[in-house]
Design a protein around this motif. Structure first.
Motif, PDB file in Angstrom:
ATOM      1  N   GLU A  39       0.828  -1.205   0.000  1.00  0.00           N
ATOM      2  CA  GLU A  39       0.000   0.000   0.000  1.00  0.00           C
ATOM      3  C   GLU A  39       0.865   1.260   0.000  1.00  0.00           C
ATOM      4  OE1 GLU A  39      -3.417   0.320  -0.304  1.00  0.00           O
ATOM      5  OE2 GLU A  39      -3.258  -1.788  -0.808  1.00  0.00           O
ATOM      6  N   LEU A  40       1.957   1.248   0.750  1.00  0.00           N
ATOM      7  CA  LEU A  40       2.870   2.399   0.723  1.00  0.00           C
ATOM      8  C   LEU A  40       3.455   2.597  -0.673  1.00  0.00           C
ATOM      9  CD1 LEU A  40       4.772   1.997   4.108  1.00  0.00           C
ATOM     10  CD2 LEU A  40       3.128   3.795   3.507  1.00  0.00           C
ATOM     11  N   GLN A  41       3.713   1.496  -1.349  1.00  0.00           N
ATOM     12  CA  GLN A  41       4.291   1.579  -2.689  1.00  0.00           C
ATOM     13  C   GLN A  41       3.338   2.238  -3.679  1.00  0.00           C
ATOM     14  OE1 GLN A  41       5.433  -2.157  -4.451  1.00  0.00           O
ATOM     15  NE2 GLN A  41       6.949  -1.172  -5.738  1.00  0.00           N
ATOM     16  N   GLU A  48      -2.991   6.831   5.810  1.00  0.00           N
ATOM     17  CA  GLU A  48      -4.014   6.152   4.993  1.00  0.00           C
ATOM     18  C   GLU A  48      -3.845   4.639   5.068  1.00  0.00           C
ATOM     19  OE1 GLU A  48      -4.923   9.092   1.253  1.00  0.00           O
ATOM     20  OE2 GLU A  48      -2.917   8.174   1.333  1.00  0.00           O
ATOM     21  N   VAL A  49      -2.604   4.189   5.008  1.00  0.00           N
ATOM     22  CA  VAL A  49      -2.340   2.747   5.033  1.00  0.00           C
ATOM     23  C   VAL A  49      -2.737   2.151   6.377  1.00  0.00           C
ATOM     24  CG1 VAL A  49      -0.524   0.996   4.918  1.00  0.00           C
ATOM     25  CG2 VAL A  49      -0.539   2.886   3.281  1.00  0.00           C
ATOM     26  N   ILE A  50      -2.358   2.818   7.461  1.00  0.00           N
ATOM     27  CA  ILE A  50      -2.699   2.296   8.784  1.00  0.00           C
ATOM     28  C   ILE A  50      -4.214   2.301   8.984  1.00  0.00           C
ATOM     29  CG2 ILE A  50      -2.519   2.723  11.270  1.00  0.00           C
ATOM     30  CD1 ILE A  50       0.410   3.545  10.730  1.00  0.00           C
ATOM     31  N   ALA A  51      -4.893   3.325   8.496  1.00  0.00           N
ATOM     32  CA  ALA A  51      -6.357   3.362   8.589  1.00  0.00           C
ATOM     33  C   ALA A  51      -6.967   2.186   7.830  1.00  0.00           C
ATOM     34  CB  ALA A  51      -6.885   4.684   8.047  1.00  0.00           C
ATOM     35  N   ALA A  52      -6.471   1.899   6.637  1.00  0.00           N
ATOM     36  CA  ALA A  52      -6.988   0.774   5.852  1.00  0.00           C
ATOM     37  C   ALA A  52      -6.695  -0.557   6.543  1.00  0.00           C
ATOM     38  CB  ALA A  52      -6.383   0.790   4.450  1.00  0.00           C
ATOM     39  N   LEU A  53      -5.512  -0.684   7.128  1.00  0.00           N
ATOM     40  CA  LEU A  53      -5.172  -1.927   7.825  1.00  0.00           C
ATOM     41  C   LEU A  53      -6.057  -2.136   9.049  1.00  0.00           C
ATOM     42  CD1 LEU A  53      -1.259  -1.990   7.724  1.00  0.00           C
ATOM     43  CD2 LEU A  53      -2.820  -3.568   6.584  1.00  0.00           C
ATOM     44  N   THR A  54      -6.396  -1.063   9.748  1.00  0.00           N
ATOM     45  CA  THR A  54      -7.263  -1.222  10.918  1.00  0.00           C
ATOM     46  C   THR A  54      -8.660  -1.678  10.510  1.00  0.00           C
ATOM     47  OG1 THR A  54      -7.834   1.132  10.957  1.00  0.00           O
ATOM     48  CG2 THR A  54      -6.026   0.442  12.363  1.00  0.00           C
ATOM     49  N   ALA A  81      13.281   0.495   0.898  1.00  0.00           N
ATOM     50  CA  ALA A  81      12.803   1.741   0.301  1.00  0.00           C
ATOM     51  C   ALA A  81      11.556   1.426  -0.498  1.00  0.00           C
ATOM     52  CB  ALA A  81      13.872   2.345  -0.599  1.00  0.00           C
ATOM     53  N   ILE A  82      10.586   2.273  -0.395  1.00  0.00           N
ATOM     54  CA  ILE A  82       9.348   2.086  -1.164  1.00  0.00           C
ATOM     55  C   ILE A  82       9.538   2.782  -2.504  1.00  0.00           C
ATOM     56  CG2 ILE A  82       6.856   2.442  -1.200  1.00  0.00           C
ATOM     57  CD1 ILE A  82       7.940   0.618   1.091  1.00  0.00           C
ATOM     58  N   ILE A  83       9.571   1.997  -3.557  1.00  0.00           N
ATOM     59  CA  ILE A  83       9.810   2.536  -4.900  1.00  0.00           C
ATOM     60  C   ILE A  83       8.593   2.243  -5.757  1.00  0.00           C
ATOM     61  CG2 ILE A  83      11.251   2.392  -6.960  1.00  0.00           C
ATOM     62  CD1 ILE A  83      13.510   1.445  -5.053  1.00  0.00           C
ATOM     63  N   ARG A  84       8.034   3.281  -6.327  1.00  0.00           N
ATOM     64  CA  ARG A  84       6.897   3.086  -7.233  1.00  0.00           C
ATOM     65  C   ARG A  84       7.438   2.850  -8.630  1.00  0.00           C
ATOM     66  NH1 ARG A  84       3.840   8.288  -5.820  1.00  0.00           N
ATOM     67  NH2 ARG A  84       5.361   8.514  -4.173  1.00  0.00           N
ATOM     68  N   ALA A  85       7.015   1.740  -9.215  1.00  0.00           N
ATOM     69  CA  ALA A  85       7.499   1.405 -10.573  1.00  0.00           C
ATOM     70  C   ALA A  85       6.518   1.858 -11.618  1.00  0.00           C
ATOM     71  CB  ALA A  85       7.707  -0.106 -10.670  1.00  0.00           C
TER      72      ALA A  85
END
Length: 85
Positions: A39-41, A48-54, A81-85
């Motif tokens: 999700e971070l990627q 936002e990611v933590i809210a979705a995970l909860t 590292a979070i890398i968006r491809a």
């Protein structure tokens, strides 16, 4: 006659691949940590990611929050590292 070994049954596996210098490493991770990293990627914020995970782990919130601290240390230790491809 020799018998061939029977492979274990299929099961889900979540892998994170990282590279430091010229060394590629792979790490088996939990489904929840993989979900967080994926999700971070996508470009979502950490909030936002933590809210979705909860929401998706509502029945396991204690476990989720207990793991967050450990996950951040793991991410830092492995220099993920979070890398968006």
């Amino acid at each position: 006659a020799e018998q061939s070994p029977v492979p274990p049954p299929d099961r889900p596996t979540w892998l994170v691949v990282s590279r430091q210098d010229y060394t590629v490493q792979h790490h088996g991770v939990s489904e929840s940590l993989f979900e967080l990293l994926s999700e971070l990627q996508t470009g979502k914020s950490l909030a936002e990611v933590i809210a979705a995970l909860t929401e998706s782990h509502a029945n396991r919130l204690d476990e989720l929050f207990a793991n967050l601290h450990e996950w951040f240390h793991w991410i830092a230790a492995h220099r993920i590292a979070i890398i968006r491809a």
